[in-house]
Design a protein around this motif. Structure first.
Motif, PDB file in Angstrom:
ATOM      1  N   SER A  42       0.840  -1.192   0.000  1.00 57.03           N
ATOM      2  CA  SER A  42       0.000   0.000   0.000  1.00 57.03           C
ATOM      3  C   SER A  42       0.871   1.238   0.000  1.00 57.03           C
ATOM      4  CB  SER A  42      -0.915   0.000   1.235  1.00 57.03           C
ATOM      5  OG  SER A  42      -1.611   1.216   1.348  1.00 57.03           O
ATOM      6  N   ALA A  43       0.389   2.283  -0.682  1.00 57.98           N
ATOM      7  CA  ALA A  43       1.140   3.538  -0.740  1.00 57.98           C
ATOM      8  C   ALA A  43       0.954   4.366   0.523  1.00 57.98           C
ATOM      9  CB  ALA A  43       0.703   4.349  -1.964  1.00 57.98           C
ATOM     10  N   THR A  44      -0.002   3.986   1.372  1.00 55.18           N
ATOM     11  CA  THR A  44      -0.254   4.728   2.610  1.00 55.18           C
ATOM     12  C   THR A  44      -0.039   3.816   3.801  1.00 55.18           C
ATOM     13  OG1 THR A  44      -2.609   4.177   2.564  1.00 55.18           O
ATOM     14  CG2 THR A  44      -1.947   6.204   1.443  1.00 55.18           C
ATOM     15  N   ASN A  45       0.317   4.438   4.921  1.00 57.67           N
ATOM     16  CA  ASN A  45       0.552   3.680   6.134  1.00 57.67           C
ATOM     17  C   ASN A  45      -0.757   3.071   6.627  1.00 57.67           C
ATOM     18  OD1 ASN A  45       2.064   2.671   8.293  1.00 57.67           O
ATOM     19  ND2 ASN A  45       1.524   4.425   9.600  1.00 57.67           N
ATOM     20  N   ASN A  46      -0.736   1.767   6.916  1.00 55.92           N
ATOM     21  CA  ASN A  46      -1.914   1.034   7.373  1.00 55.92           C
ATOM     22  C   ASN A  46      -3.055   1.052   6.345  1.00 55.92           C
ATOM     23  OD1 ASN A  46      -0.778   0.314   9.894  1.00 55.92           O
ATOM     24  ND2 ASN A  46      -1.299   2.346  10.724  1.00 55.92           N
ATOM     25  N   GLY A  47      -2.718   1.219   5.088  1.00 53.44           N
ATOM     26  CA  GLY A  47      -3.726   1.238   4.030  1.00 53.44           C
ATOM     27  C   GLY A  47      -4.256  -0.163   3.731  1.00 53.44           C
ATOM     28  N   THR A  48      -5.391  -0.207   3.053  1.00 55.94           N
ATOM     29  CA  THR A  48      -6.029  -1.480   2.703  1.00 55.94           C
ATOM     30  C   THR A  48      -5.933  -1.712   1.203  1.00 55.94           C
ATOM     31  OG1 THR A  48      -7.590  -1.318   4.541  1.00 55.94           O
ATOM     32  CG2 THR A  48      -8.176  -2.802   2.705  1.00 55.94           C
ATOM     33  N   VAL A  49      -5.499  -2.888   0.825  1.00 55.64           N
ATOM     34  CA  VAL A  49      -5.397  -3.272  -0.586  1.00 55.64           C
ATOM     35  C   VAL A  49      -6.184  -4.561  -0.784  1.00 55.64           C
ATOM     36  CG1 VAL A  49      -3.881  -3.995  -2.468  1.00 55.64           C
ATOM     37  CG2 VAL A  49      -3.148  -2.188  -0.884  1.00 55.64           C
ATOM     38  N   THR A  50      -7.071  -4.566  -1.798  1.00 57.35           N
ATOM     39  CA  THR A  50      -7.840  -5.781  -2.117  1.00 57.35           C
ATOM     40  C   THR A  50      -7.117  -6.559  -3.202  1.00 57.35           C
ATOM     41  OG1 THR A  50      -9.946  -4.715  -1.569  1.00 57.35           O
ATOM     42  CG2 THR A  50     -10.035  -6.691  -2.966  1.00 57.35           C
ATOM     43  N   LEU A  51      -6.864  -7.819  -2.925  1.00 61.67           N
ATOM     44  CA  LEU A  51      -6.268  -8.707  -3.922  1.00 61.67           C
ATOM     45  C   LEU A  51      -7.315  -9.732  -4.371  1.00 61.67           C
ATOM     46  CD1 LEU A  51      -2.763  -9.415  -2.324  1.00 61.67           C
ATOM     47  CD2 LEU A  51      -3.336  -7.749  -4.086  1.00 61.67           C
ATOM     48  N   TYR A  52      -7.255 -10.063  -5.640  1.00 62.35           N
ATOM     49  CA  TYR A  52      -8.227 -10.981  -6.225  1.00 62.35           C
ATOM     50  C   TYR A  52      -7.549 -12.300  -6.574  1.00 62.35           C
ATOM     51  CZ  TYR A  52     -10.952  -6.707  -6.667  1.00 62.35           C
ATOM     52  OH  TYR A  52     -11.615  -5.541  -6.410  1.00 62.35           O
ATOM     53  N   ALA A  53      -8.233 -13.401  -6.236  1.00 62.75           N
ATOM     54  CA  ALA A  53      -7.677 -14.722  -6.531  1.00 62.75           C
ATOM     55  C   ALA A  53      -7.714 -14.980  -8.033  1.00 62.75           C
ATOM     56  CB  ALA A  53      -8.465 -15.797  -5.794  1.00 62.75           C
ATOM     57  N   LYS A  54      -6.653 -15.581  -8.538  1.00 60.62           N
ATOM     58  CA  LYS A  54      -6.598 -16.031  -9.926  1.00 60.62           C
ATOM     59  C   LYS A  54      -6.754 -17.556  -9.937  1.00 60.62           C
ATOM     60  CE  LYS A  54      -2.575 -14.452 -11.115  1.00 60.62           C
ATOM     61  NZ  LYS A  54      -1.439 -14.141 -12.011  1.00 60.62           N
ATOM     62  N   TRP A  55      -7.517 -18.042 -10.926  1.00 59.83           N
ATOM     63  CA  TRP A  55      -7.795 -19.473 -10.982  1.00 59.83           C
ATOM     64  C   TRP A  55      -7.451 -20.025 -12.354  1.00 59.83           C
ATOM     65  CZ3 TRP A  55      -8.974 -21.467  -6.375  1.00 59.83           C
ATOM     66  CH2 TRP A  55      -9.536 -20.631  -5.409  1.00 59.83           C
ATOM     67  N   LYS A  56      -6.979 -21.245 -12.361  1.00 58.69           N
ATOM     68  CA  LYS A  56      -6.636 -21.935 -13.602  1.00 58.69           C
ATOM     69  C   LYS A  56      -7.440 -23.232 -13.672  1.00 58.69           C
ATOM     70  CE  LYS A  56      -2.790 -24.054 -16.128  1.00 58.69           C
ATOM     71  NZ  LYS A  56      -1.339 -24.414 -16.088  1.00 58.69           N
TER      72      LYS A  56
END
Length: 396
Positions: A42-56
């Motif tokens: 994250s670009a900010t302190n204690n920021g939240t980033v959502t990651l998305y699962a990739k599937w094969k």
């Protein structure tokens, strides 16, 4: 600037393997491996980033070269992959596919396998398994079905059940093959509906259109299915193809016997412990416990007389039996002896023949203006009758 490992994935998705994380839901962002250690996610302190699962998609097992080593399909995702591959130009000429288990397509978006630009040319073996709850909703598209377009003398669809399908297309619409020029064999479609939007569409439970110059249809059945073309609703019979029920495709119906002495044999399929007979195939009837001198006469709940060998209609029927005197055994009755004149009299040959005449008269048959003759002297003993009222021993 502190390093931090991503939490290990705990999600699962049937038919897929986890392939890492991405910062965008469509997979076009930055990708990270499972458990990857990174700085400044994250670009900010204690920021939240959502990651998305990739599937094969889980790869097919087998090599597809022969049916004993066919590509094995066990998940909806693998059917979707086959659909996408064929749409992309890989038509799998002579490659073999086989279902490993029943597949439930409930809630799965599916466009069908093949179209007129890229026809499926492989061999698909259902392996006695079922594809259930297949839904295809493409009202503006032609060549719609599990297989939209199948061509090649080497292509085939065999040993497959389609159960609970809801198929919508414009033209050349079907539960199995929209446009067929291949072999379809030993398949069953049940509890399914097919709808074609075009008023002049070719649509059927099995095949939208069958190219009769290069195909084989054999032991293919359907039951409890409907077809709708344009705004008209068609009956549930004679709808195997857009051209009607043709050789090899049959609707299934029951025969109820009104008498436990009757038995039937023919081309049948047993579903849920119920025996169904294939329409437009030969049914043979037999009757046990018939008194000597009599034969079985059959009729249906429609009031029609039928022979012991008849073609199964496209409807459920009930069969009744009655005992008819076997005139020809006890009387000489033929084209030259029809009882109309003394010279053409019925010829009575035995004591049982006399008894038969007596019984028939007692039942109300007066035989007015009919002539009878004895062939020779007959010894008649009314005290020597069997359980059916016939003479135990015929003597003359």
């Amino acid at each position: 600037d502190e390093s931090q490992a991503l939490t290990k994935n705990t999600f699962t998705r049937p038919g897929y393997t986890f392939a890492g994380w991405n910062t965008k839901s469509d997979g076009t962002g930055t990708s990270y491996a499972d458990g990857y250690t990174l700085n400044n996610l994250s670009a900010t302190n204690n920021g939240t980033v959502t990651l998305y699962a990739k599937w094969k998609v889980i790869s097919w097992t087998g090599n597809g070269q022969v049916m004993n080593h066919a590509y094995m399909i066990e998940y909806p995702s693998q059917l979707i992959k086959l659909s996408e591959d064929v749409a992309g130009g890989n038509i799998y000429v002579s490659f073999c596919f086989k279902l490993k288990n029943d597949i439930d397509m409930q809630g799965v978006t599916f466009n069908g396998i093949g179209d007129n630009d890229h026809s499926f040319q492989g061999r698909f073996n259902g392996n006695g398994k079922a594809i259930r709850n297949l839904t295809i909703n493409r009202p503006s598209s032609n060549y719609v079905g599990l297989f939209g377009y199948v061509t090649s003398e080497y292509a085939s669809v065999k040993n497959l059940t389609i159960d609970g399908a809801d198929i919508i297309g414009n033209n050349y619409v079907s539960a199995i093959v929209g446009y067929n020029s291949s072999t379809i064999e030993n398949c069953l479609v049940k509890n399914s509906s097919v709808k074609a939007k075009a008023s002049d569409a070719l649509a059927g439970v099995y095949v939208g259109h069958n190219n009769s110059s290069n195909n084989t249809l054999n032991k293919d059945y359907y039951i409890n299915c409907t077809r709708k073309i344009g705004n008209a609703t068609n009956s549930s019979t004679n709808i195997g193809t857009g051209d009607g029920d043709i050789k090899g495709i049959h609707s299934l119906h029951t025969i109820t016997m009104d008498d436990d002495r009757i038995s039937a044999s023919g081309e049948t399929l047993v579903l849920d412990n119920v025996t169904y007979y294939a329409s437009n195939t030969t049914v043979m009837l037999s009757c046990s416990g018939v008194p000597e001198g009599f034969s079985c006469a059959y009729s249906t709940n429609k009031g029609a007389s039928i022979n012991s060998s008849f073609s199964m209609p496209a409807e459920n029927i009930r069969i009744y039996v009655s005992m008819a005197p076997d005139f020809w055994r006890w009387w000489h009755a033929d084209a030259d002896h029809d009882g109309t004149t003394e010279d053409r009299a019925y010829i009575i040959r035995t004591a049982t023949g006399i008894n038969l005449l007596a019984n028939l008269v007692s039942q109300g048959n007066t035989y007015k203006n009919k002539f009878f003759k004895l062939e020779h002297d007959i010894k008649y003993d009314p005290n020597n009758l069997d359980e059916h009222g016939d003479c135990a021993v015929d003597e003359h």
